[in-house]
Design a protein around this motif. Structure first.
Motif, PDB file in Angstrom:
ATOM      1  N   MET A  17      49.724  38.695  35.506  1.00 16.70           N
ATOM      2  CA  MET A  17      48.671  38.812  36.527  1.00 16.70           C
ATOM      3  C   MET A  17      47.980  40.159  36.460  1.00 16.70           C
ATOM      4  N   ASN A  18      48.768  41.222  36.321  1.00 13.21           N
ATOM      5  CA  ASN A  18      48.174  42.558  36.279  1.00 13.21           C
ATOM      6  C   ASN A  18      47.305  42.756  35.047  1.00 13.21           C
ATOM      7  N   VAL A  19      47.721  42.220  33.918  1.00 15.78           N
ATOM      8  CA  VAL A  19      46.907  42.304  32.700  1.00 15.78           C
ATOM      9  C   VAL A  19      45.606  41.522  32.894  1.00 15.78           C
ATOM     10  N   TYR A  20      45.711  40.277  33.414  1.00 16.07           N
ATOM     11  CA  TYR A  20      44.509  39.471  33.641  1.00 16.07           C
ATOM     12  C   TYR A  20      43.588  40.122  34.676  1.00 16.07           C
ATOM     13  N   ALA A  21      44.162  40.731  35.718  1.00 13.35           N
ATOM     14  CA  ALA A  21      43.343  41.409  36.731  1.00 13.35           C
ATOM     15  C   ALA A  21      42.535  42.532  36.090  1.00 13.35           C
ATOM     16  N   LYS A  22      43.169  43.273  35.180  1.00 13.88           N
ATOM     17  CA  LYS A  22      42.474  44.360  34.489  1.00 13.88           C
ATOM     18  C   LYS A  22      41.385  43.808  33.569  1.00 13.88           C
ATOM     19  N   ILE A  23      41.731  42.776  32.795  1.00 15.56           N
ATOM     20  CA  ILE A  23      40.766  42.194  31.849  1.00 15.56           C
ATOM     21  C   ILE A  23      39.535  41.650  32.565  1.00 15.56           C
ATOM     22  N   PHE A  24      39.765  40.897  33.674  1.00 12.24           N
ATOM     23  CA  PHE A  24      38.671  40.208  34.359  1.00 12.24           C
ATOM     24  C   PHE A  24      38.110  40.988  35.545  1.00 12.24           C
ATOM     25  N   GLY A  25      38.668  42.166  35.825  1.00 11.14           N
ATOM     26  CA  GLY A  25      38.198  42.942  36.967  1.00 11.14           C
ATOM     27  C   GLY A  25      38.492  42.247  38.287  1.00 11.14           C
ATOM     28  N   GLY A  26      39.655  41.628  38.371  1.00  4.85           N
ATOM     29  CA  GLY A  26      39.991  40.833  39.552  1.00  4.85           C
ATOM     30  C   GLY A  26      40.965  41.506  40.484  1.00  4.85           C
ATOM     31  N   THR A  27      41.322  40.763  41.521  1.00  4.62           N
ATOM     32  CA  THR A  27      42.237  41.237  42.554  1.00  4.62           C
ATOM     33  C   THR A  27      43.363  40.217  42.740  1.00  4.62           C
ATOM     34  N   VAL A  28      44.600  40.728  42.782  1.00  8.20           N
ATOM     35  CA  VAL A  28      45.773  39.886  43.021  1.00  8.20           C
ATOM     36  C   VAL A  28      45.977  39.761  44.531  1.00  8.20           C
ATOM     37  N   HIS A  29      46.250  38.530  44.993  1.00  5.69           N
ATOM     38  CA  HIS A  29      46.437  38.242  46.416  1.00  5.69           C
ATOM     39  C   HIS A  29      47.705  37.434  46.645  1.00  5.69           C
ATOM     40  N   ASP A  30      48.186  37.474  47.869  1.00  2.00           N
ATOM     41  CA  ASP A  30      49.185  36.531  48.391  1.00  2.00           C
ATOM     42  C   ASP A  30      50.444  36.395  47.537  1.00  2.00           C
ATOM     43  N   ILE A  31      51.008  37.501  47.109  1.00  2.00           N
ATOM     44  CA  ILE A  31      52.239  37.407  46.325  1.00  2.00           C
ATOM     45  C   ILE A  31      53.385  37.006  47.253  1.00  2.00           C
ATOM     46  N   SER A  32      54.009  35.888  46.937  1.00  2.00           N
ATOM     47  CA  SER A  32      55.167  35.390  47.684  1.00  2.00           C
ATOM     48  C   SER A  32      56.315  35.257  46.693  1.00  2.00           C
ATOM     49  N   ARG A  33      57.437  35.838  47.038  1.00  2.00           N
ATOM     50  CA  ARG A  33      58.600  35.806  46.148  1.00  2.00           C
ATOM     51  C   ARG A  33      59.627  34.803  46.655  1.00  2.00           C
ATOM     52  N   PHE A  34      60.408  34.251  45.728  1.00  2.00           N
ATOM     53  CA  PHE A  34      61.402  33.244  46.098  1.00  2.00           C
ATOM     54  C   PHE A  34      62.363  33.777  47.159  1.00  2.00           C
TER      55      PHE A  34
END
Length: 133
Positions: A17-34
């Motif tokens: 996710m962090n790599v894709y966020a950097k590549i696409f200039g995006g933002t990660v949201h709503d991280i829910s862990r098990f």
């Protein structure tokens, strides 16, 4: 109705996710862990990502480290997720996709408030149907 790719990884979702966020200039949201939902989960599973999303422009990708105990196999690591707001229509779509396929998780009310189900159709495509009322 909106179609969103849902990507599953074998424990490295946060990195991806962090790599894709950097590549696409995006933002990660709503991280829910098990472990957020099930504190009795084995320690090595608690920090794994159950669900998260990445937005960039008008696009969204959703992510998971996959269900505990179910290995990720390349080719099986993507599902098409459909967001709907009509429960009858969502159930109809689910039932039609399940015809000749396999219902992996029946359409049921979930803790996040939606009716949700997972199905693999007769062509081997994995679908997630999420209906917000």
């Amino acid at each position: 109705m909106k179609l969103t790719p849902y990507l599953n990884f074998p424990g490295n979702t946060e990195e991806v996710m962090n790599v894709y966020a950097k590549i696409f200039g995006g933002t990660v949201h709503d991280i829910s862990r098990f472990g957020d939902r099930n504190p009795s989960m084995p320690e090595d599973q608690k920090n794994r990502i159950m669900h998260a999303r990445l937005t960039f422009g008008d696009n969204m990708l959703m992510f998971s480290d996959g269900m505990p105990g179910r290995p990720i196999i390349n080719g099986d690591n993507i599902s098409l997720s459909i967001g709907m707001n009509d429960e009858a229509h969502a159930r109809s779509v689910f039932d039609q996709l399940a015809d000749g396929g396999t219902a992996m998780m029946p359409m049921e009310k979930q803790f996040w408030g939606a009716v949700f189900g997972m199905v693999t159709d007769k062509y081997g495509i994995h679908w997630m149907i999420n209906c917000e009322s």
